[in-house]
Design an enzyme around this catalytic site. Structure first.
Site, mmCIF file in Angstrom:
data_model
loop_
_atom_site.group_PDB
_atom_site.id
_atom_site.type_symbol
_atom_site.label_atom_id
_atom_site.label_comp_id
_atom_site.label_asym_id
_atom_site.label_seq_id
_atom_site.Cartn_x
_atom_site.Cartn_y
_atom_site.Cartn_z
ATOM 1 N N HIS A 117 -13.978 4.848 -45.812
ATOM 2 C CA HIS A 117 -13.297 3.712 -46.444
ATOM 3 C C HIS A 117 -14.161 2.457 -46.438
ATOM 4 C CE1 HIS A 117 -11.841 2.611 -42.268
ATOM 5 N NE2 HIS A 117 -11.913 1.390 -42.769
ATOM 6 N N ASP A 139 -13.078 10.475 -42.012
ATOM 7 C CA ASP A 139 -13.411 9.127 -42.476
ATOM 8 C C ASP A 139 -14.860 8.777 -42.130
ATOM 9 O OD1 ASP A 139 -13.238 6.616 -43.517
ATOM 10 O OD2 ASP A 139 -11.471 6.008 -42.371
ATOM 11 N N SER A 153 -13.991 -0.876 -38.021
ATOM 12 C CA SER A 153 -14.084 0.355 -38.799
ATOM 13 C C SER A 153 -15.557 0.739 -38.948
ATOM 14 C CB SER A 153 -13.460 0.169 -40.174
ATOM 15 O OG SER A 153 -12.066 0.073 -40.079
#
Length: 739
Positions: free
Chosen positions: A86, A221, A673
């Site tokens: 992402h 991810d 992230s």
């Protein structure tokens, strides 16, 4: 009954659910602070010396990089970088077309010649130095609020200019502890970033918004990028002549991963937290800011989804925007639910009351009560200002109007000496300024932009805080509807053309003020109002720069007296956080074990997005093609009493699969992230990508019992590369080690 029994035993023992000193895991620490918590790191089994972690020139910290909005890390001597899927979404979207939709189908470059540019805006930032400049910024400041604010900005810009004598570096001066301290951060900029390997969205975002912030998770991810530089080894803009960057170090990857109870730490660039904010600020966020923002986000999400369903080009262009909005929306809901479930407002108020009692009884800090009261008064002004400006700010949300506003502001700023220009409009900013204007085309559609803007304008028209210049534009055509009025603006503007849009960069203010382009005219008309509001805000910030630091000085003394950790709120700068691989007691009374398995993917698979795993992945799982990545047990000592207890129930010691995701108690937030997750020896064992739903409120309050971060297990990434996508060329680049 079974889960209740597990939870009761675990809660009473504290062996797996949480350690006896779980609160020690709290903290988003500046690297230089590592030696001061060396004993805490050691207790968690982190063996790499704290002094080494404090040194940004040494492994592993010199392999950790920022993306400007996420974190990444070097994993090969050839500039290969790993981050979250992402986080690389814009790069994947930038290269996706109808004929090759990399969002849907994934992408793998089998050679470096096949690696496309990640886009003109993509950068890697390598932090090389962090210097305390508090005294240089704060000494001799005026007591007049606006002048004080401008003096701080002037000092910051002077330090930045001196630091950026080499154009390959980007420097910033960041405030810590609300202006009590300032640090100069020097970062090397890599300007040529390329896409290397991304799994399809059905892997990278498996579970989609349904599973977002939830656990158990089964998300792949991850994505690989590569840094390129000129042949001289220096950063350069994209060119086919560029060569892979050679980092000072790259992370060793432990192919055996981690087990429950192992100590881990993560490094990255957390965006922002509010743990030192006042209770009144939390109440405002809970009662007005979050609900109001969530309502708007949901409307925009529904609109983009509907328009994307009808047009695949729109779906591709707005995929990144939609994913970002959906994530923000889920976070708002999680915050609001969390405030209700845990009464964080009550906890904050209780602590604040205790702080004020302590303040009254401490002769050194008694005088700071006045600053606390002053701060509350200023914050009330801030809240009123935010509410009165909210709808007007949203009413300028069109991408084209935003571009026009910035271009006209640039023309006005260019009449000043560079050192006096507003940040974002100096010569140092022009490359990124230009790149942002170019990038509009990759995520812009007139029909979507107009529809979203119209929604914001209608909300603006329905409330009382109006601006004459904007009202004049809306009523210019007499009785025509807002929709008809906007149709005219979009039909007559030339800003949809990139070449003409970029030409405005060199225009002077007079060219804007005599232009017939409707968006340019509107930007000129709104300029004075925007500047007046900006001046009002700067004055308030100047006042807060006097009140907040004193408050923080007292809070730090209070926390120290209580034996609580003292670290700055997150502000987008490099931090380290530590903890252990650990499950938790969830809000639905279930104990969430720390690891998930490949078989969970097949169990969730429905064939319908977002639970539509690729056929080749399902085949590999069903055929049990685990390769060398299979794990027999995720518990360190299968003979321990806790394992014997589990054996009577679910036999978690018989894992016999590839771990997909895992939980730990490391303290993370947005911006973390893509953060590398390390074992105690500093070897890569996973990537941070999310938090559990119960943990969303940690931006305001850290609850060690339920605060868990969610990571992609490195063994799953290696399995995908090996058994599913056959990324043999990349596997050969990695340095794999075993326990």
């Amino acid at each position: 009954m079974r889960n209740a029994l597990i939870s009761a035993v675990l809660l009473s023992s504290g062996v797996v659910l949480a350690s006896s000193d779980a609160s020690a895991d709290e903290g988003q620490w500046q690297p230089y602070q590592m030696p001061s918590i060396a004993d805490k790191l050691s207790e968690r089994g982190i063996k790499i010396p704290a002094k080494q972690l404090a040194d940004l020139t040494q492994y592993p910290m010199n392999a950790v990089v920022g993306l400007g909005y996420c974190t990444a890390s070097f994993v090969s001597p050839q500039g290969l970088v790993v981050t979250n899927h992402h986080c690389a979404y814009r790069a994947i979207q930038y290269n996706s077309k109808k004929e090759h939709n990399y969002i849907a189908n994934g992408f793998l470059a089998k050679s470096k010649e096949q690696e496309p540019s990640a886009g003109p805006n993509e950068r890697l930032y390598i932090t090389e130095a962090v210097t305390d400049v508090s005294a240089l910024v704060t000494q001799g400041l005026s007591q007049a609020p606006l002048i004080r604010y401008e003096e701080i900005q002037s000092k910051r810009k002077a330090l930045i200019k001196e630091c950026e004598s080499d154009e390959n570096y980007r420097c910033s001066v960041r405030s810590f502890h609300s202006g009590l301290e300032y640090y100069l951060i020097k970062q090397l900029i890599i300007r040529d970033v390329r896409l290397v390997y991304a799994p399809p969205n059905s892997v990278g975002a498996f579970g989609g918004d349904i599973d977002n912030y939830e656990y158990p998770r089964h998300s792949g991810d991850f994505t690989f990028l590569r840094a390129y530089v000129g042949k001289d080894g220096k950063p350069a803009a994209y060119s086919t002549e560029n060569v892979p960057f050679t980092p000072k170090s790259y992370l060793k990857i432990n192919a055996d991963g981690v087990k429950a109870g192992d100590g881990v730490f993560a490094a990255g660039y957390p965006g922002s937290t509010s743990r030192y904010r006042l209770t009144s600020e939390l109440k405002f966020a809970s009662d007005w800011l979050y609900p109001t923002s969530a309502e708007r986000y949901q409307l925009r999400i529904d609109t983009i989804k509907a328009m994307g369903d009808a047009d695949s080009d729109i779906a591709i262009k707005y995929a990144g925007t939609l994913a970002s909005m959906a994530n923000r929306m889920k976070k708002y809901n999680g915050l609001l639910d969390g405030f209700k479930a845990t009464d964080i407002i009550g906890i904050k108020q209780s602590r604040e009351d205790d702080f004020l009692t302590w303040l009254a009884g401490d002769s050194t800090y008694q005088s700071y009560r006045t600053q606390f009261d002053q701060l509350e008064t200023l914050l009330e002004r801030k809240r009123i200002g935010m509410q009165s400006r909210h709808y007007f700010n949203n009413a300028q949300s069109s991408d084209l109007l935003n571009a026009a506003n910035k271009l006209y502001r640039l023309a006005k700023e260019k009449s000043k000496p560079d050192s006096e220009r507003e940040e974002g409009y100096q010569e140092r900013d022009m490359k990124m300024f230009t790149a942002r204007l170019k990038r509009i085309d990759s995520s812009f559609d007139v029909s979507v932009d107009k529809t979203l803007w119209q929604q914001d304008l209608e909300a603006y028209m329905a409330q009382e805080h109006r601006v004459a210049a904007l009202d004049k534009m809306l009523n210019e055509e007499g009785s025509s509807s807002i929709s008809d009025r906007l149709d005219g603006l979009y039909a007559l503007t030339s800003l949809t053309n990139q070449e003409k849009r970029l030409a405005w960069i060199d225009a002077d203010a007079n060219a804007f003020e005599t232009s017939s382009d409707p968006f340019i005219r509107l930007a000129v008309a709104l300029y004075q109002t925007n500047m007046a509001q900006e001046k009002e805000n700067k004055t308030l910030l100047g006042e807060l720069s006097q009140a907040r630091p004193g408050f923080m000085k007292a809070i730090i003394a209070y926390n120290t007296a209580k034996g609580w950790p003292v670290y700055p709120d997150a502000n987008g700068t490099l931090r380290i956080t530590y903890g252990m691989v650990d499950g938790y007691q969830s809000r639905d009374a279930l104990y969430k074990q720390p690891f998930t398995r490949l078989e969970g993917i097949t169990a969730k698979h429905t064939g319908i997005e977002p639970f539509n795993a690729p056929t080749k992945m399902l085949d590999a799982i069903n055929e049990q093609r685990y390769g060398s990545h299979k794990v027999a047990s995720v518990i360190e000592d299968p003979s321990s009493w806790i394992c014997r207890l589990f054996s009577c129930l679910d036999k978690p010691e018989e894992f016999n699969s590839v771990p997909v995701n895992f939980l730990s108690s490391v303290d993370t937030t947005g911006g973390n992230s893509g953060s590398p997750v390390f074992n105690g020896k500093g070897e890569l064992v996973g990537l941070n990508f999310d938090s559990t739903y119960e943990a969303i409120t940690k931006d305001w309050f850290f609850n060690p019992t339920i605060t868990r971060a969610v990571h992609v297990d490195i063994r799953y990434i290696l399995w995908m590369m090996d058994e599913v996508d056959h990324a043999d060329n990349l596997l050969e680049e990695l340095e794999l080690v075993r326990n």
